[in-house]
Design a protein around this motif. Sequence first.
Motif, short mmCIF file in Angstrom:
data_model
loop_
_atom_site.label_atom_id
_atom_site.label_comp_id
_atom_site.label_asym_id
_atom_site.label_seq_id
_atom_site.Cartn_x
_atom_site.Cartn_y
_atom_site.Cartn_z
N SER A 64 0.84 -1.20 0.00
CA SER A 64 0.00 0.00 0.00
C SER A 64 0.87 1.25 0.00
CB SER A 64 -0.92 0.00 1.22
OG SER A 64 -0.17 0.28 2.38
N ARG A 112 -0.81 -0.79 -4.48
CA ARG A 112 -2.25 -1.07 -4.61
C ARG A 112 -3.04 0.14 -5.13
NH1 ARG A 112 -2.79 -2.42 0.46
NH2 ARG A 112 -1.89 -4.44 0.05
N GLU A 113 -2.75 1.32 -4.63
CA GLU A 113 -3.54 2.50 -4.98
C GLU A 113 -3.08 3.20 -6.26
OE1 GLU A 113 -3.38 1.92 -0.51
OE2 GLU A 113 -1.91 1.96 -2.12
#
Length: 162
Positions: free
Chosen positions: A6, A83-84
């Motif tokens: 993340s 992830r983002e």
Amino acid sequence: MAQEISLADVPSLVGQVLGISNWITVDQQMIDKFADATLDHQFIHVDPERAAAESPFGGTIAHGFLTLSLLSAMNFDCLPKIREQTMGLNYGFDKIRFMSPVRCGTRVRGHFTLSGCRFRGAGMLMTTYDVSVEVENEKKPALTANWITIVQFDPKDRPPEV
């Protein structure tokens, strides 16, 4: 290293080796295609017989910029996905040094250490990697560089602590 991390994880990874890519064989076909794409047909790259006879390399060698450009493939091969992330951008290099030749037919792989990161604006993370390209069975790397990239993400995904 995890396959996916993340945004909030990235700052804690500064100073760590985040990946070592798989080996890539640099063959004459790859060198010739790069020569055609860049219009750099110097004999040390594209003429095996002349390069063997007239250069200190014993044959053709890859263009330094070919080796540098392979960092993109090496990056995708071994670095964890964020992830983002909605998009990644190549921002540039602070320093590049071509340390030793990549002889035709040899294999290379990339080593990536996250050396810095900082959030910029609402939806960008600038990352800096110390990278090197190892040549199989050689002591010196083909190149070393400080590579800067930008991770773009939706501002709503920005970690609250930064």
